[in-house]
Every structure is written in structure tokens, then in C-alpha cells.
Design a protein around this motif. Structure first.
Motif, PDB file in Angstrom:
ATOM      1  N   GLU A 106     -49.172  36.524  57.185  1.00  0.00           N
ATOM      2  CA  GLU A 106     -50.023  35.480  57.764  1.00  0.00           C
ATOM      3  C   GLU A 106     -49.862  34.135  57.071  1.00  0.00           C
ATOM      4  OE1 GLU A 106     -54.656  34.532  57.116  1.00  0.00           O
ATOM      5  OE2 GLU A 106     -54.271  36.407  58.175  1.00  0.00           O
ATOM      6  N   THR A 142     -55.301  46.967  63.849  1.00  0.00           N
ATOM      7  CA  THR A 142     -53.840  46.983  63.682  1.00  0.00           C
ATOM      8  C   THR A 142     -53.381  46.204  62.461  1.00  0.00           C
ATOM      9  OG1 THR A 142     -53.550  45.007  65.061  1.00  0.00           O
ATOM     10  CG2 THR A 142     -53.572  47.146  66.179  1.00  0.00           C
ATOM     11  N   THR A 165     -57.111  37.860  63.269  1.00  0.00           N
ATOM     12  CA  THR A 165     -56.612  39.141  62.772  1.00  0.00           C
ATOM     13  C   THR A 165     -57.316  40.287  63.482  1.00  0.00           C
ATOM     14  OG1 THR A 165     -56.124  38.201  60.602  1.00  0.00           O
ATOM     15  CG2 THR A 165     -56.261  40.595  60.746  1.00  0.00           C
ATOM     16  N   ALA A 178     -41.612  39.822  65.158  1.00  0.00           N
ATOM     17  CA  ALA A 178     -42.301  38.582  65.538  1.00  0.00           C
ATOM     18  C   ALA A 178     -41.432  37.726  66.454  1.00  0.00           C
ATOM     19  CB  ALA A 178     -42.666  37.801  64.289  1.00  0.00           C
ATOM     20  N   THR A 186     -47.290  36.758  66.609  1.00  0.00           N
ATOM     21  CA  THR A 186     -48.121  37.792  65.997  1.00  0.00           C
ATOM     22  C   THR A 186     -47.311  38.510  64.930  1.00  0.00           C
ATOM     23  OG1 THR A 186     -49.377  38.078  68.043  1.00  0.00           O
ATOM     24  CG2 THR A 186     -49.514  39.845  66.431  1.00  0.00           C
ATOM     25  N   VAL A 187     -47.889  38.572  63.725  1.00  0.00           N
ATOM     26  CA  VAL A 187     -47.167  39.124  62.576  1.00  0.00           C
ATOM     27  C   VAL A 187     -48.090  40.056  61.797  1.00  0.00           C
ATOM     28  CG1 VAL A 187     -45.681  37.099  62.370  1.00  0.00           C
ATOM     29  CG2 VAL A 187     -47.843  37.176  61.098  1.00  0.00           C
ATOM     30  N   PRO A 188     -47.528  40.932  60.955  1.00  0.00           N
ATOM     31  CA  PRO A 188     -48.384  41.720  60.061  1.00  0.00           C
ATOM     32  C   PRO A 188     -49.209  40.804  59.174  1.00  0.00           C
ATOM     33  CG  PRO A 188     -46.161  42.619  60.117  1.00  0.00           C
ATOM     34  CD  PRO A 188     -46.113  41.312  60.857  1.00  0.00           C
ATOM     35  N   GLY A 227     -41.810  41.840  60.899  1.00  0.00           N
ATOM     36  CA  GLY A 227     -41.739  42.804  61.984  1.00  0.00           C
ATOM     37  C   GLY A 227     -40.897  42.241  63.123  1.00  0.00           C
ATOM     38  N   ARG A 234     -52.812  43.060  62.271  1.00  0.00           N
ATOM     39  CA  ARG A 234     -51.822  42.071  62.702  1.00  0.00           C
ATOM     40  C   ARG A 234     -52.559  40.772  63.023  1.00  0.00           C
ATOM     41  NH1 ARG A 234     -46.833  43.699  63.781  1.00  0.00           N
ATOM     42  NH2 ARG A 234     -46.462  42.110  65.366  1.00  0.00           N
ATOM     43  N   THR A 235     -51.947  39.657  62.655  1.00  0.00           N
ATOM     44  CA  THR A 235     -52.563  38.343  62.812  1.00  0.00           C
ATOM     45  C   THR A 235     -51.811  37.520  63.852  1.00  0.00           C
ATOM     46  OG1 THR A 235     -53.352  38.288  60.537  1.00  0.00           O
ATOM     47  CG2 THR A 235     -53.171  36.177  61.660  1.00  0.00           C
ATOM     48  N   GLU A 236     -52.574  36.935  64.766  1.00  0.00           N
ATOM     49  CA  GLU A 236     -52.012  36.009  65.748  1.00  0.00           C
ATOM     50  C   GLU A 236     -52.145  34.592  65.198  1.00  0.00           C
ATOM     51  OE1 GLU A 236     -52.562  35.913  70.403  1.00  0.00           O
ATOM     52  OE2 GLU A 236     -54.195  34.822  69.418  1.00  0.00           O
TER      53      GLU A 236
END
Length: 315
Positions: free
Chosen positions: A23, A46, A42, A86, A17-19, A84, A48-50
Motif C-alpha cells: 500500500e 482479503t 482496504t 496489480a 488493487t495491491v496486497p 501480486g 488488499r488495498t485499492e
């Protein structure tokens, strides 16, 4: 990490998971490591994208693949990509869990007003003249929303035979969920052939062909594009190769050999930074770029054989 094969219907997920700003490069990294586009989800609150890859066998997440992912993430950090904190996560997903998660990623998709791609649970009506394709959950998240898949679908729609015209043939290399081949069959292409090296993809594509009542016209098979004949018994009016750039380059003679005279070859799955290398290689082999599109970090192109210049003095 589990090492045994999962129960039927279960999946093994590898995710990070990242900002949302990170992505695209992280998704590109996952595609290079696993050979197919990852699933993206997404969280709007937040931002944030998985990014997730889904495997049918935990042993497919080898130590070498883990190392490639970790090195790739380190390289992105070194390039100031905003990752972040991650970290890679692995999890076994029971059938019910991943099937529900799949629904979050799948929304209706329209292509050029002629094609509507829906999940089985959608009740959205088609517009007049639209062809509908329904896809059931599978390992391949080939729902058409990835830029490379969308470009292929657009080319299929644009080249589709009109009512009363002779059918055009279609070959889908790296069929995944079977979406391209099924859409082609529903739009009137014939014959339609589809292949993929991944047995899970082949099973998913066959199930989706049955769901769309085209199993008699679309019979996906397991086959390696590196073993395609250089002199095939049948060539196709439209060939879509949604593969990695390295494979498109290494096997360009085999891919080009599948295209009938006057036909079109669609190349996708290419990072924008790699596209010029691919284009130049095919141009050197006598192919000219006739359509192209760049979306996010991806660029796809449609090619036709270049006309040979006439000799001086020729009639």
C-alpha cells in the motif's frame, strides 16, 4: 478510455488493487504522478488495498501519466515489492457512486482533544471545548487521516490563539479540501488565506468553507505557489505548505518569504527518504527544525527562523 469532459458531478477514477503490504509504496507513486495523496480502501477480509486517484476530467489521465504509473509499478516489482497481479484500472463514476465510495474512507478524526473532523452525515457529538469541522465529499480526500495532513492539523491546534489573546494569521498553500484553512478559522486564526492551483480543489474548499459557516473568513483562490511574491504585502504567523518535496525545494525562498517574524513554517508532503534534503536546504537558508514526525513513509516538519549569533563585544 474516454476523452471528453465528464458530466457535472461525475468523476474519472484511476486505481490499482495491491496486497496491503504494498500500500505505502504504491500510494507514494500515485502521489508523485498526480500531485496529491490518493484514496485508500482496504478490504479487511482479503487484506488488499485499492489505491485510487479521482479526476474531474478524463483527459487529465494523459498517456504520459499512464506511462509513469506503469513504469513505477515495474520498478516496484523489480525491487521485490509484493504487488501480486496489480494492474491499472480506469472507470467513470457517476456522482452517486463516488459520493457513496467517499463515505467509506471518511471516519471521524480527533486532533489533540481540541478539533473534531466529521463528515456531514455524522451525528457524533463533540466533546466540551472541541471545535468541529465538517467536510463534504469532494475530489480531494483531505479528511485529515493522511500523516502529512494530520501533522499540519496538530501544528494548527498547538499554535491556535487562546481566548482573549490576539489572533494569529494563517496561510494554507495547497489547500485541497480546505480542511487546514477551515480548521484554522474555526480555532480563531485571522486572517486566514488559502490557495491551490487545481480549480476543482478551490471549488471544493469554497463549498466546505460555506458548510462550516466561515465563507466570510476563508475565501480559497486559485494561485500557483511559484508565483508568490518574494516581498509580500502580508506575512503570516503560521504557514502550512503540504506540497511535494521538489516544489518545497524549488520555491523555498518564496515560501519562506510568506512567514512573519517569529512565525512558523510547516512543511509536509515529504517522503521520509527526501526529508533530510529538504531540511538541509532550509537550514542553509536560516531555518531550524523545531518539530518533526515520521509516520509510514512520510516525514513532516515545523521550522522557525534560527536566531542569529550575537557578535563578539556586542552589548
Amino acid at each position: 478510455m474516454a476523452t471528453a469532459r465528464l458530466n457535472s458531478g461525475d468523476l474519472f477514477r484511476v486505481s490499482v488493487t495491491v496486497p496491503v503490504e504494498a500500500e505505502e509504496p504504491v500510494a507514494a507513486l500515485f502521489e508523485r504522478v498526480f500531485g496529491s495523496p490518493p484514496a485508500l480502501y482496504t478490504e479487511e477480509e482479503t487484506l488488499r488495498t485499492e489505491v485510487s486517484a479521482f479526476l474531474s476530467d478524463a483527459t487529465r489521465f494523459t498517456p504520459a501519466r499512464r506511462a509513469r504509473l506503469e513504469r513505477g509499478l515495474q520498478a516496484l516489482r523489480a525491487a521485490d515489492c509484493p504487488l501480486g497481479r496489480a494492474r491499472l484500472h480506469t472507470r467513470r463514476l457517476r456522482h452517486r457512486d463516488w459520493a457513496e465510495a467517499w463515505k467509506r474512507h471518511f471516519r471521524p478524526l480527533e486532533i489533540a482533544d481540541r478539533l473534531l473532523v466529521l463528515p456531514p452525515w455524522s451525528r457524533r457529538p463533540a466533546r466540551r471545548g472541541q471545535v468541529v469541522v465538517r467536510l463534504a465529499p469532494g475530489l480531494s480526500f483531505g479528511t485529515g487521516r493522511h500523516p502529512t495532513t494530520a501533522f499540519c492539523l496538530e501544528q494548527i491546534v498547538r499554535r491556535a490563539p487562546r481566548a482573549g489573546a490576539p489572533p494569529r494569521s494563517f496561510l494554507d498553500l495547497g489547500t485541497g479540501s480546505g480542511l487546514l484553512a477551515i480548521a484554522a478559522a474555526r480555532l480563531g486564526y485571522a486572517p486566514v488565506e488559502a490557495l491551490d492551483l487545481d480549480p476543482e480543489a478551490v471549488r471544493s474548499a469554497r463549498a466546505n468553507a460555506a458548510l462550516n459557516a466561515v465563507a466570510d473568513r476563508v475565501r480559497p483562490v486559485r494561485r500557483d505557489v511559484r508565483r508568490l511574491p518574494l516581498r509580500p504585502g502580508r506575512r503570516f504567523d503560521l504557514v502550512c505548505a503540504n506540497l511535494l518535496a521538489d516544489l518545497l525545494l524549488a520555491e523555498r525562498r518564496r515560501l519562506a518569504a510568506q512567514v512573519a517574524p517569529g512565525g512558523r513554517l510547516v512543511l509536509a508532503g515529504i517522503l521520509a527518504e527526501e526529508f533530510e534534503t529538504v531540511r538541509a536546504a532550509y537550514a542553509a537558508a536560516g531555518w531550524r527544525l523545531v518539530a518533526s514526525r515520521t509516520e509510514r513513509e512520510w516525514r513532516s516538519g515545523a521550522f522557525e527562523r534560527a536566531s542569529r549569533p550575537r557578535r563578539r563585544g556586542a552589548g
